[in-house]
Design a protein around this motif. Structure first.
Motif, PDB file in Angstrom:
ATOM      1  N   SER A 260      -8.877  -9.390   2.481  1.00  0.00           N
ATOM      2  CA  SER A 260      -8.081  -9.283   3.448  1.00  0.00           C
ATOM      3  C   SER A 260      -7.840  -7.606   3.755  1.00  0.00           C
ATOM      4  N   LEU A 261      -8.348  -6.778   2.817  1.00  0.00           N
ATOM      5  CA  LEU A 261      -7.940  -5.588   2.796  1.00  0.00           C
ATOM      6  C   LEU A 261      -9.031  -4.766   3.687  1.00  0.00           C
TER       7      LEU A 261
ATOM      8  N   HIS B  41      -3.692   0.489  -2.863  1.00  0.00           N
ATOM      9  CA  HIS B  41      -3.190  -0.835  -2.629  1.00  0.00           C
ATOM     10  C   HIS B  41      -3.118  -1.727  -3.916  1.00  0.00           C
ATOM     11  N   THR B  42      -1.922  -2.388  -3.800  1.00  0.00           N
ATOM     12  CA  THR B  42      -1.283  -3.014  -5.032  1.00  0.00           C
ATOM     13  C   THR B  42      -1.042  -4.362  -4.791  1.00  0.00           C
TER      14      THR B  42
ATOM     15  N   VAL C 265       0.679  -1.248   0.061  1.00  0.00           N
ATOM     16  CA  VAL C 265      -0.085  -0.043   0.000  1.00  0.00           C
ATOM     17  C   VAL C 265       0.739   1.108   0.014  1.00  0.00           C
ATOM     18  N   SER C 266       0.539   2.211  -0.827  1.00  0.00           N
ATOM     19  CA  SER C 266       1.198   3.572  -0.550  1.00  0.00           C
ATOM     20  C   SER C 266       0.282   4.681  -0.613  1.00  0.00           C
ATOM     21  N   THR C 267       0.733   5.768  -0.082  1.00  0.00           N
ATOM     22  CA  THR C 267       0.033   6.862   0.297  1.00  0.00           C
ATOM     23  C   THR C 267       0.651   8.191  -0.385  1.00  0.00           C
TER      24      THR C 267
ATOM     25  N   GLY D 240      -7.674   3.206  -4.018  1.00  0.00           N
ATOM     26  CA  GLY D 240      -7.894   2.509  -5.355  1.00  0.00           C
ATOM     27  C   GLY D 240      -7.150   1.188  -5.173  1.00  0.00           C
ATOM     28  N   LEU D 241      -7.591   0.063  -5.671  1.00  0.00           N
ATOM     29  CA  LEU D 241      -6.836  -1.202  -5.913  1.00  0.00           C
ATOM     30  C   LEU D 241      -6.213  -1.019  -7.253  1.00  0.00           C
TER      31      LEU D 241
END
Length: 293
Positions: free
Chosen positions: A83-84, A58-59, A40-42, A91-92
């Motif tokens: 699981s998220l 979320h990648t 995950v990145s922000t 976004g996914l």
């Protein structure tokens, strides 16, 4: 899971030898015939670059095998998504080799759509005749006009639904352009017509493309097209082709045969334009928004 990765690599290599399969690392989701690495990145106002996707993303980096790779990927996606704890507005995304089409039905059936394409151009051909549009190297005094054009580009790309424009975008855009203009390689150009700037191009020299170069099997240094934009009244008049043709000539003179670019998959102008310039899809990023409950 090494057997899954080996079989995944073999299938992808048969579909597209240019796609490089990188290591997944640790903290994996493992299933029969499937393995994935979630992350995950922000992005926020403290980041000196423009976000080209949801601020929280979320990648899943996935590898699948088996007789039915779509089923393998689908089961992996279901495990990952369940699981998220993904907040609305995030976004996914899953990136997949563009020519490995067998598994992508799993993405479509779960609401993912193509968002961006990483395309590649290898062994440039001669540029040929160029339209009579002046192209010159951008300098520090061009910072303001480049920022205006860059913000126009961001607004244009945002209409395709995957690029946000937070309030701090102008500051991030200015910091990004300022950094590029300060580099010694200076791979930034402007197109002028009748003394007015009508287009811009910024290319990441191989010295600054290390973050994307591992995506492709290349026998030469790799450059990356960061941004290309022509103002609306200049589109269809060869401005973009003149800019990228000039960049290809500069890259070839520097011994660079492999150039990468991202473009919006839903932009009806991008696909034919980049195809005409000699690029073809390498990796497609599929994404979906997390909606309000």
């Amino acid at each position: 899971m090494s057997d899954v990765i080996v079989r995944h690599r073999a299938r992808v290599r048969a579909a597209d030898p240019l796609v490089a399969i990188t290591d997944l690392g640790e903290d994996l989701i493992e299933m029969p015939d499937a393995v994935g690495a979630p992350s995950v990145s922000t992005a926020g106002p403290d980041v000196r670059s423009v976000p080209w996707g949801p601020l929280t993303t979320h990648t899943l980096r996935a590898r699948v095998a088996g007789d039915d790779p779509a089923d393998s990927l689908g089961r992996l996606l279901d495990r990952w998504i369940s699981s998220l704890d993904a907040e609305p507005g995030s976004g996914l995304q899953v990136s997949w080799p563009s020519r490995d089409t067998a598994p992508v039905a799993a993405l479509v059936r779960r609401g993912f759509a193509p968002r961006s394409v990483l395309a590649v151009r290898v062994s440039p051909t001669s540029a040929g005749a160029r339209p009579p549009t002046g192209v010159r190297r951008a300098v520090a005094d061009d910072l303001d006009v480049m920022c205006r054009l860059y913000l126009e580009l961001i607004a244009y790309e945002a209409q395709f639904g995957w690029v946000p424009v937070p309030s701090w975008t102008p500051d991030a855009a200015r910091a990004e352009i300022e950094e590029k203009l300060a580099r010694d390689d200076g791979w930034c150009w402007l197109a002028e017509r009748d003394g007015e700037v009508v287009g811009m191009l910024a290319v990441h020299h191989p010295d600054h493309s290390g973050w994307i170069a591992p995506a492709v099997h290349a026998s030469s240094p790799v450059a990356y097209v960061g941004s290309l934009y022509a103002r609306p009244d200049g589109r269809g008049r060869g401005i973009g082709a003149a800019l990228i043709g000039h960049a290809h000539a500069e890259a070839a003179a520097a011994g660079v045969e492999t150039v990468l670019v991202h473009y919006a998959a839903l932009n009806p102008l991008s696909v034919p334009f980049w195809s005409r310039q000699g690029y073809r899809p390498l990796v497609t990023t599929w994404g979906r928004w997390v909606r309000q409950p």
